[in-house]
Design a protein around this motif. Structure first.
Motif, PDB file in Angstrom:
ATOM      1  N   ILE A  47      73.791   8.007  83.908  1.00 61.74           N
ATOM      2  CA  ILE A  47      73.767   9.144  83.046  1.00 61.74           C
ATOM      3  C   ILE A  47      73.165   8.806  81.920  1.00 61.74           C
ATOM      4  O   ILE A  47      72.809   7.600  81.587  1.00 61.74           O
ATOM      5  N   ASP A  48      72.425   9.915  81.389  1.00 63.26           N
ATOM      6  CA  ASP A  48      71.851   9.711  80.622  1.00 63.26           C
ATOM      7  C   ASP A  48      69.873   9.160  80.689  1.00 63.26           C
ATOM      8  O   ASP A  48      69.677   8.819  79.929  1.00 63.26           O
ATOM      9  N   ASP A  49      69.835   8.837  81.831  1.00 62.01           N
ATOM     10  CA  ASP A  49      68.780   7.997  81.742  1.00 62.01           C
ATOM     11  C   ASP A  49      68.227   9.118  82.288  1.00 62.01           C
ATOM     12  O   ASP A  49      67.702  10.650  82.237  1.00 62.01           O
ATOM     13  N   ASN A  50      66.622   8.334  81.898  1.00 67.24           N
ATOM     14  CA  ASN A  50      65.679   9.746  81.425  1.00 67.24           C
ATOM     15  C   ASN A  50      65.448   9.694  82.571  1.00 67.24           C
ATOM     16  O   ASN A  50      64.702  10.871  82.917  1.00 67.24           O
ATOM     17  N   ILE A  53      67.367  12.609  83.751  1.00 68.48           N
ATOM     18  CA  ILE A  53      66.431  13.357  83.190  1.00 68.48           C
ATOM     19  C   ILE A  53      65.896  14.460  83.916  1.00 68.48           C
ATOM     20  O   ILE A  53      65.738  15.836  83.991  1.00 68.48           O
ATOM     21  N   LYS A  54      64.919  13.683  83.762  1.00 66.91           N
ATOM     22  CA  LYS A  54      63.304  14.523  84.222  1.00 66.91           C
ATOM     23  C   LYS A  54      63.755  14.884  85.391  1.00 66.91           C
ATOM     24  O   LYS A  54      63.088  16.765  86.129  1.00 66.91           O
ATOM     25  N   ARG A  56      66.732  16.509  86.909  1.00 67.04           N
ATOM     26  CA  ARG A  56      66.922  17.649  86.597  1.00 67.04           C
ATOM     27  C   ARG A  56      66.115  18.977  85.845  1.00 67.04           C
ATOM     28  O   ARG A  56      65.976  20.235  86.941  1.00 67.04           O
ATOM     29  N   GLU A  57      65.517  18.804  85.262  1.00 67.21           N
ATOM     30  CA  GLU A  57      64.313  19.501  84.960  1.00 67.21           C
ATOM     31  C   GLU A  57      63.670  20.152  85.875  1.00 67.21           C
ATOM     32  O   GLU A  57      63.268  21.136  86.035  1.00 67.21           O
ATOM     33  N   SER A 332      76.822   2.037  84.505  1.00 70.63           N
ATOM     34  CA  SER A 332      76.010   3.852  83.051  1.00 70.63           C
ATOM     35  C   SER A 332      76.609   4.545  84.577  1.00 70.63           C
ATOM     36  O   SER A 332      75.640   5.617  84.039  1.00 70.63           O
ATOM     37  N   ARG A 334      78.429   6.991  86.701  1.00 71.05           N
ATOM     38  CA  ARG A 334      79.974   7.874  86.845  1.00 71.05           C
ATOM     39  C   ARG A 334      81.317   7.133  88.306  1.00 71.05           C
ATOM     40  O   ARG A 334      81.770   6.597  87.584  1.00 71.05           O
TER      41      ARG A 334
END
Length: 501
Positions: A47-50, A53-54, A56-57, A332, A334
């Motif tokens: 979760i909230d791993d950089n 995030i990349k 998903r972008e 981290s 889920r």
């Protein structure tokens, strides 16, 4: 526990306890049909791993890289044969008609752009209506490197159909699409065919996990039945422990279904853990009850004493075990956090079921026949006593041996290698592994790897000469160093346009 030990002697309370267990079991069992299976691998990202995030972008911009299926169709006489290509074309058209399919690409619907003074038009790669041109079509196709690993095999005896489908997050929907594709391929009677892709692979893996889980649990139950039958020599004393474990598992799975939690690759371990923990509670309680009866205690006193002497210790063991699983909340990821929560809840549920159902059953049963064998006469008491005396007299040896074991273990831990190659764990003759091996050997592989190339300068685009040259260097490096196949980039568009002019 003292309260239970004082009042459990009443048959009325025993019936109430059994009724309570039955009601809870019925409520939990009614939820089980809602229990689904979640195999979205992206949920296992931190979760909230950089990187997440990349990723998903990236998927928002370019779509996911896993919503595809590959069909490798084999023709022992070669790909460019009229009958074979007619089957490929018919299959391509039928696949395009499926509701779950976004696009289908094959050599029969692939068209090349041609730029001429009168405009831009497209010509088919394969002339199905003119069989006499198939030989020339094959020569023209194999001269284009982007086609040889995308649609045509290295040995010239198989071709590839690339199927892009809508995102499917349920096992039922995924299995249904895979079955449809396989049914259509079987109807065409190809010499052989192979399939690859996320939906196909994860379906096979989940089925294997479920089959092996059933095999493992069944074997464990059989061995435990043998142990219980040998230790207690009573059918009811075999049935009751198994009933406690089964009901505990139903309760926790029902709870998961009620709150909308689905089984995943970790949660399939939960029934096995419940089996071990629940059986431990039962054996401790039953053994103490038998010991009290051997001492000449009445049934009511034996039950009360067993609950007092074993209940608190078992309760503390259950609590500490649950706390141990709850430490997974520090992770981290889920699914790991949820695994810790529900396993901790399952451990406490197993305790509640064991200490509710078993004493009630004892109250309603006749006093079991027990041998007059004293505790100190048991075959295991003397060896354990000798071991205890030896250990207490040799503290230095114990410490040195413990340190040596720790050092060896530490060395072994340092040599652990992380292995995420799921396919390589399968036997060589497994159909899934044969499929992936086929695509790796005959095409550019079946597992995608995608990278984003960004140009930082505002007045520069991906189609500038300098950028094209740099991308070509990266492509050449990947091909030469890692033997990557089926490379597609903006340079592929540039090459196609150059060929079209």
């Amino acid at each position: 526990l003292l309260f239970i030990g004082h009042y459990i002697m009443s048959k009325k309370l025993a019936y109430v306890s059994i009724l309570f267990v039955c009601i809870m079991t019925a409520m939990a069992g009614s939820q089980l049909p809602k229990l689904g299976f979640n195999y979205i691998f992206e949920d296992f990202f931190p979760i909230d791993d950089n990187d997440l995030i990349k990723y998903r972008e990236f998927t928002d911009k370019f779509e996911t890289d896993n919503d595809y299926l590959l069909l490798g169709l084999i023709s022992e006489n070669g790909v460019f044969k009229k009958n074979f290509l007619a089957k490929v074309d018919a299959l391509t058209i039928e696949l395009e008609g499926l509701d779950e399919i976004k696009s289908v690409n094959s050599i029969t619907n692939f068209k090349q752009p041609i730029i001429s003074p009168v405009g831009i038009y497209q010509i088919p790669l394969v002339n199905l209506d003119e069989p006499e041109k198939l030989e020339k079509d094959s020569v023209r196709a194999y001269l284009q490197s982007q086609l040889t690993e995308s649609f045509l095999s290295k040995n010239g005896k198989s071709t590839l159909i690339v199927i892009k489908h809508l995102p499917l997050n349920t096992k039922e929907g995924s299995d249904e699409l895979v079955d449809k594709v396989m049914m259509l391929a079987n109807e065409k009677a190809f010499d052989d065919y192979f399939m690859a892709g996320k939906l196909y692979a994860q379906g096979v893996f989940i089925d294997k996990i479920q089959d092996e889980l059933v095999t493992f649990v069944s074997t464990s139950i059989f061995l435990v039945i043998l142990f219980l039958a040998y230790a207690y020599r009573s059918i009811s004393w075999v049935i009751i422990p198994l009933l406690v474990v089964s009901l505990s598992t139903i309760w926790i799975l029902g709870l998961m279904a009620a709150v909308g939690k689905q089984l995943d690759l970790l949660m399939v371990l939960l029934p096995t853990i419940m089996f071990v923990v629940g059986m431990s509670d039962v054996v401790h309680l039953m053994t103490k009850y038998i010991e009290n009866l051997r001492r000449g205690n009445s049934k009511s006193l034996a039950i009360k004493t067993a609950l007092k002497e074993v209940g608190l210790a078992t309760f503390l063991t259950s609590v500490t075990t649950a706390v141990g699983f709850l430490t997974l909340l520090t992770a981290s990821i889920r699914p790991i956090q949820e695994f810790g929560i529900y396993t901790a809840a399952g451990v406490l549920i197993a305790f509640v079921v064991a200490f509710t159902l078993i004493p009630a059953a004892w109250v309603l049963q006749k006093v079991p026949a027990v041998s007059n064998k004293k505790e100190h006469e048991s075959s295991w008491v003397k060896p354990l006593a000798k071991s205890l005396i030896y250990v207490t007299k040799q503290p230095l040896k114990v410490i040195l041996i413990t340190l040596a074991v720790c050092l060896i273990s530490g060395f072994g831990i340092s040599r652990i290698v992380i292995n995420t190659y799921l396919i390589e764990d399968l036997p060589a003759d497994d159909p899934l592994k044969r499929s992936f091996t086929f695509f790796d050997e005959q095409f550019g592989g079946s597992r995608p790897f995608e990278a984003i190339v960004e140009v930082n300068q505002s007045n520069t685009t991906l189609f500038n000469a300098e950028v094209i040259e740099e991308i070509n260097k990266v492509s050449t490096y990947l091909e030469d160093t890692y033997e990557v196949g089926g490379l597609v980039s903006t340079n592929t568009v540039v090459k196609s346009l150059n060929q079209a002019t």
